[in-house]
Scaffold this active site. Structure first.
Site, short mmCIF file in Angstrom:
data_model
loop_
_atom_site.label_atom_id
_atom_site.label_comp_id
_atom_site.label_asym_id
_atom_site.label_seq_id
_atom_site.Cartn_x
_atom_site.Cartn_y
_atom_site.Cartn_z
CB CYS A 158 49.06 36.86 41.43
SG CYS A 158 47.93 37.11 42.80
CG PHE B 267 59.51 28.15 39.52
CD1 PHE B 267 60.29 29.26 39.80
CD2 PHE B 267 60.11 26.90 39.58
CE1 PHE B 267 61.63 29.14 40.11
CE2 PHE B 267 61.46 26.77 39.90
CZ PHE B 267 62.21 27.89 40.17
N1 LIG Z 1 43.93 37.40 44.64
C1 LIG Z 1 44.66 36.33 44.86
O1 LIG Z 1 44.36 35.25 44.39
C2 LIG Z 1 45.90 36.42 45.71
C3 LIG Z 1 46.51 35.23 46.14
C4 LIG Z 1 47.66 35.31 46.93
C5 LIG Z 1 48.17 36.55 47.30
N2 LIG Z 1 47.56 37.70 46.87
C6 LIG Z 1 48.11 38.98 47.35
O2 LIG Z 1 47.29 39.40 48.46
C7 LIG Z 1 47.19 40.83 48.49
C8 LIG Z 1 45.72 41.23 48.45
O3 LIG Z 1 45.18 40.75 47.24
P1 LIG Z 1 43.61 40.70 46.99
O4 LIG Z 1 43.41 40.00 45.71
O5 LIG Z 1 42.93 40.23 48.22
O6 LIG Z 1 43.30 42.27 46.79
P2 LIG Z 1 41.91 43.01 46.91
O7 LIG Z 1 42.02 44.28 46.15
O8 LIG Z 1 40.80 42.07 46.59
O9 LIG Z 1 41.79 43.35 48.49
C9 LIG Z 1 42.61 44.26 49.15
C10 LIG Z 1 41.73 45.01 50.16
O10 LIG Z 1 42.56 45.79 51.01
C11 LIG Z 1 41.85 46.98 51.37
N3 LIG Z 1 42.79 47.95 51.91
C12 LIG Z 1 43.73 48.69 51.26
N4 LIG Z 1 44.44 49.42 52.14
C13 LIG Z 1 43.95 49.14 53.38
C14 LIG Z 1 44.28 49.57 54.70
N5 LIG Z 1 45.29 50.42 54.92
N6 LIG Z 1 43.56 49.09 55.74
C15 LIG Z 1 42.54 48.20 55.53
N7 LIG Z 1 42.19 47.75 54.30
C16 LIG Z 1 42.89 48.21 53.24
C17 LIG Z 1 41.19 47.37 50.06
O11 LIG Z 1 40.10 48.25 50.26
C18 LIG Z 1 40.75 46.00 49.51
O12 LIG Z 1 39.43 45.67 49.87
C19 LIG Z 1 48.03 41.31 47.32
O13 LIG Z 1 49.31 41.58 47.78
C20 LIG Z 1 48.05 40.12 46.37
O14 LIG Z 1 49.19 40.13 45.56
C21 LIG Z 1 46.44 37.65 46.11
O1 LIG Z 2 47.82 25.65 32.38
C1 LIG Z 2 47.40 26.78 32.61
C2 LIG Z 2 47.07 27.23 33.91
C3 LIG Z 2 46.62 28.53 34.07
N1 LIG Z 2 46.49 29.37 33.01
C4 LIG Z 2 46.03 30.75 33.21
O2 LIG Z 2 46.87 31.36 34.18
C5 LIG Z 2 46.15 32.35 34.90
C6 LIG Z 2 46.31 32.17 36.40
O3 LIG Z 2 45.64 30.99 36.80
P1 LIG Z 2 45.75 30.39 38.27
O4 LIG Z 2 47.16 30.32 38.66
O5 LIG Z 2 44.98 29.14 38.29
O6 LIG Z 2 44.93 31.47 39.13
P2 LIG Z 2 45.37 32.61 40.15
O7 LIG Z 2 44.20 32.87 41.01
O8 LIG Z 2 45.97 33.75 39.42
O9 LIG Z 2 46.48 31.93 41.10
C7 LIG Z 2 47.88 32.19 40.95
O10 LIG Z 2 48.22 33.39 41.60
C8 LIG Z 2 47.88 33.41 43.02
C9 LIG Z 2 48.19 34.81 43.51
O11 LIG Z 2 49.52 34.99 43.88
C10 LIG Z 2 48.67 32.32 43.72
O12 LIG Z 2 48.37 32.34 45.11
C11 LIG Z 2 48.33 30.97 43.10
O13 LIG Z 2 49.11 29.94 43.72
C12 LIG Z 2 48.62 31.02 41.61
O14 LIG Z 2 48.20 29.79 40.99
C13 LIG Z 2 44.71 32.26 34.42
O15 LIG Z 2 44.46 33.26 33.46
C14 LIG Z 2 44.64 30.88 33.80
O16 LIG Z 2 43.65 30.77 32.81
C15 LIG Z 2 46.81 28.93 31.73
O17 LIG Z 2 46.70 29.68 30.76
N2 LIG Z 2 47.25 27.64 31.56
#
Ligand SMILES: NC(=O)c1ccc[n+]([C@@H]2O[C@H](COP(=O)([O-])OP(=O)(O)OC[C@H]3O[C@@H](n4cnc5c(N)ncnc54)[C@H](O)[C@@H]3O)[C@@H](O)[C@H]2O)c1
Ligand SMILES: O=c1ccn([C@@H]2O[C@H](COP(=O)(O)OP(=O)(O)O[C@H]3O[C@H](CO)[C@@H](O)[C@H](O)[C@H]3O)[C@@H](O)[C@H]2O)c(=O)[nH]1
Length: 481
Positions: free
Chosen positions: A272, A222
Site C-alpha cells: 500500500c 501520513f
Molecule cells: N492489503 C492490504 O493490507 C490493504 C489494506 C487496505 C486497502 N487495500 C486495498 O484493497 C485493494 C485490494 O488489495 P488486496 O491486498 O486485497 O489485493 P489482492 O491482490 O490480495 O486481492 C485482489 C483480488 O481481486 C481479484 N480480482 C481482480 N479483478 C477482479 C474482478 N474484476 N472481479 C473479481 N475479482 C477480481 C484478484 O484475482 C485478487 O484475488 C487494493 O486497492 C489495495 O490497495 C489493501
Molecule cells: O514504525 C514502523 C512501522 C512500520 N514499518 C514498516 O512499514 C511497513 C508497513 O507496515 P504496516 O503499516 O504495519 O502494514 P500494512 O499492512 O502495509 O498497513 C498499512 O497499509 C494498509 C493498506 O492501505 C493500511 O490499511 C494500514 O492502515 C497501513 O498501516 C512495513 O514494512 C513495516 O515493517 C516501519 O518500518 N516502522
C-alpha cells in the site's frame, strides 16, 4: 435476508468479509473472484493468506453465512450490497506510468455489475482508489443502468496485515462516504447498520464521497511519512553517535506526536504505502500542485535511500566487496506475522547484494522458495496484478540464491547475516551457535533493530543496527555509494 457480495478474495476482501459474516449472522456474505485457484484455497484447509486468527473466523462461518465462489454473475445479481475489493496497481505504461493507479480491474468489475444487475444496488469502494473514482464508476453504471438505481459509497479499509483480524474486530474508525442526496444518505445508513453490529456508533464516521476517498490516501501518506522521518533521522544518528531508539522515544513522548510508528527500519514495504503515495503524487500533479506532489514524493525517495544505504553499509564493511561471499538473509516478508512479500524491502536489498555478486541464502518462516524466486525475477509493480494475470517470470533458478526452511542452515558458513523482517523468533535464535558456524569476521546487519547488539558483540560479532552508534569497525569503513 440481506445479501452481500464482495468482488476480490484477497488480503482485504477475504478477512473483511469473514469478519462481517462472523459479526452479522443474519447477513449472507459471498466472496467472488476471477481467480479459480484463490477461491479453491479459500474453500480448503489451507487458506490463500496467512493472518493470525483468520482460520478460526473462516472455519466458524464458512458454509453457514460465508461462501467463496467463482460464479460472479449469480452472486452479483442476487446481492443488495456489492463491495469491490480488487487490485488497483500502479500503472506501468502509458499516461501516468509509475505513479497513477491502474483502474483496469475496477472498471471491469463495474462493467460486470452493470451487465448482470437486475435490481437496485449499493456499490461500495473497498479498494484504495484515486479521489473522484466514484464519479467514474457512477458513469459506467448509470450509462448501462436499465432503470436500476446504483448508489456508490466509499468505505476504505484501514486494516494492517499481520493484525487484520484484530483491526477488523476493533477498528479505530470505519469511514463511509456517500452522495449528499436522500438516496445517498439512505445507502450510507444501510452500510452503517452492517458495521453497527459490532462497531460502536461513535467510531463510524460519515463524510462526503471525496473526503472518504482522499482520507485513505492521506492516512497512508501520513503513516509512511512518519517512517521516512524516523529513517531520515536514523542516518543522522549513525553519523553523530545518537541512538535512534532513544531519539524516537523522546520525540514520541510528546503527546502531540505520539509513540507509534516511529521504529527505524531498513524501509517500509507492503502493497500500500508506496503505491498510494505515488497515486497521491499523481493526483497532485494532475491538479496543478507540483509543490505538494514534490513534498510527498520525498517520502518514497527517503525510503529508497534507506534501502540502498543498508546495502552500501553491508558491502562497505566487508572490505567493499561481497562477491562470492555467502550472505544470510533472515526474513523476506514485508513485516512480521504475514507471508506477504509485496514491495518488501528484502527484494531491493537482495537485488543490491546480488548486484555486487553475493551468494544470498534466505530464510523466512512464512515465505516459500517459489515466491522468493518470482519476487526477485519480477519487474516493478507486476506483483500487484491478479496472480493468474501476472507476466510469466523467468524461472527462479538463480544460482546465487538459495532458500531454506531453517535459520541455522541459512547462516552456516555465511560471512554476514542481514535481518530484514522483525519476526519474533529472530530474537530467540542461538547466536553463539550461528557465530560458531560462520566465516570470520562474522557480521550481523540488523535492519529491524530486533537483536541485542551488546550480547552479539560479546559473542564476537561485528554488529550494525539501524540508527545506532557504530562499531569502530564500521566507522573505519564508511559506506560511500
Ligand atoms: N492489503 C492490504 O493490507 C490493504 C489494506 C487496505 C486497502 N487495500 C486495498 O484493497 C485493494 C485490494 O488489495 P488486496 O491486498 O486485497 O489485493 P489482492 O491482490 O490480495 O486481492 C485482489 C483480488 O481481486 C481479484 N480480482 C481482480 N479483478 C477482479 C474482478 N474484476 N472481479 C473479481 N475479482 C477480481 C484478484 O484475482 C485478487 O484475488 C487494493 O486497492 C489495495 O490497495 C489493501
Ligand atoms: O514504525 C514502523 C512501522 C512500520 N514499518 C514498516 O512499514 C511497513 C508497513 O507496515 P504496516 O503499516 O504495519 O502494514 P500494512 O499492512 O502495509 O498497513 C498499512 O497499509 C494498509 C493498506 O492501505 C493500511 O490499511 C494500514 O492502515 C497501513 O498501516 C512495513 O514494512 C513495516 O515493517 C516501519 O518500518 N516502522
Amino acid at each position: 435476508m440481506v445479501k452481500i457480495c464482495c468482488l476480490g478474495a484477497g488480503y482485504v476482501g477475504g478477512p473483511t468479509m469473514a469478519v462481517i459474516a462472523l459479526k452479522c449472522p443474519k447477513i449472507e456474505v459471498v466472496v467472488v473472484d476471477i481467480s479459480t485457484a484463490r477461491i479453491s484455497a479459500w474453500n480448503s484447509d489451507q487458506l490463500p493468506i496467512y493472518e493470525p486468527g483468520l482460520d478460526e473466523v473462516v472455519k466458524e462461518c464458512r458454509g453457514r453465512n460465508l461462501f467463496f465462489s467463482t460464479d460472479l454473475e449469480k452472486h452479483i445479481s442476487e446481492a443488495d450490497i456489492i463491495f469491490v475489493s480488487v487490485n488497483t496497481p500502479t500503472k506501468t505504461c502509458g499516461l501516468g506510468a509509475g505513479k497513477a493507479a491502474d483502474l483496469t480491474y475496477w472498471e471491469s468489475a463495474a462493467r460486470m455489475i452493470a451487465d448482470v444487475s437486475k435490481s437496485d444496488k449499493i456499490v461500495v469502494e473497498k479498494s484504495t482508489v484515486p479521489v473522484k473514482t466514484a464519479e467514474a464508476i457512477e458513469k459506467i453504471l448509470t450509462h448501462n443502468s436499465k432503470g436500476i438505481n446504483y448508489q456508490i459509497l466509499s468505505n476504505p479499509e484501514f486494516l494492517a496485515e499481520g493484525t487484520a483480524i484484530q483491526d477488523l474486530f476493533n477498528p479505530d474508525r470505519v469511514l463511509i462516504g456517500g452522495r449528499e442526496t436522500p438516496e445517498g444518505r439512505n445507502a450510507v445508513q444501510a452500510l452503517k447498520q452492517v458495521y453497527a453490529n459490532w462497531v460502536p456508533e461513535d467510531r463510524i464516521l460519515t463524510t462526503n464521497l471525496w473526503s472518504a476517498e482522499l482520507s485513505k490516501l492521506a492516512a497512508n501518506a501520513f503513516l509512511a511519512q512518519r517512517i521516512s522521518s524516523v529513517n531520515a533521522i536514523s542516518a543522522l544518528c549513525e553519523a553523530t553517535g545518537a541512538d535512534v531508539a532513544e531519539v524516537a522515544y523522546a520525540v514520541g513522548k510528546d503527546t502531540r506526536i505520539g509513540p507509534k510508528f516511529l521504529n527505524a527500519s531498513v524501509g517500509f514495504g507492503g502493497s500500500c504505502f508506496q503505491k498510494d503515495i505515488l497515486n497521491l503524487v499523481y493526483i497532485c500533479d494532475c491538479n496543478g500542485l507540483p509543490e505538494v506532489s514534490e513534498y510527498w514524493k520525498q517520502v518514497v525517495k527517503i525510503n529508497d535511500y534507506q534501502k540502498s544505504r543498508f546495502v552500501n553499509r553491508v558491502v562497505s564493511s566487508m572490505f567493499n566487496t561481497v562477491a562470492g561471499k555467502k550472505i544470510a538473509v533472515l526474513g523476506f516478508a514485508f513485516k512480521k506475522d504475514t507471508g506477504d512479500t509485496r514491495e518488501t524491502p528484502a527484494i531491493d536489498v537482495c537485488k543490491g547484494l546480488l548486484g555486487d555478486k553475493a551468494k544470498v541464502s534466505i530464510y523466512d518462516p512464512q515465505v516459500t522458495e517459489d515466491q522468493i524466486g518470482r519476487d526477485l525475477a519480477m519487474n516493478k509493480f507486476d506483483w500487484d496484478h491478479p496472480i493468474h494475470l501476472q507476466p510469466m517470470s523467468p524461472t527462479a533458478a538463480n544460482k546465487q540464491v538459495t532458500v531454506t526452511w531453517d535459520a541455522y542452515e541459512a547462516t552456516k558458513e555465511a560471512h554476514g547475516v542481514c535481518i530484514l523482517t522483525e519476526w519474533d523468533e529472530f530474537k530467540k535464535l542461538d547466536y553463539k551457535k550461528i557465530y560458531d558456524g560462520m566465516q570470520k569476521p562474522a557480521f550481523v546487519f540488523d535492519g529491524r533493530n530486533v537483536v541485542d547488539a551488546g550480547k552479539l558483540r560479546e559473542i564476537g560479532f561485528i554488529v550494525y543496527s539501524i540508527g545506532k552508534p557504530l562499531d569502530q569497525w564500521l566507522k573505519d569503513m564508511p559506506a560511500v555509494a
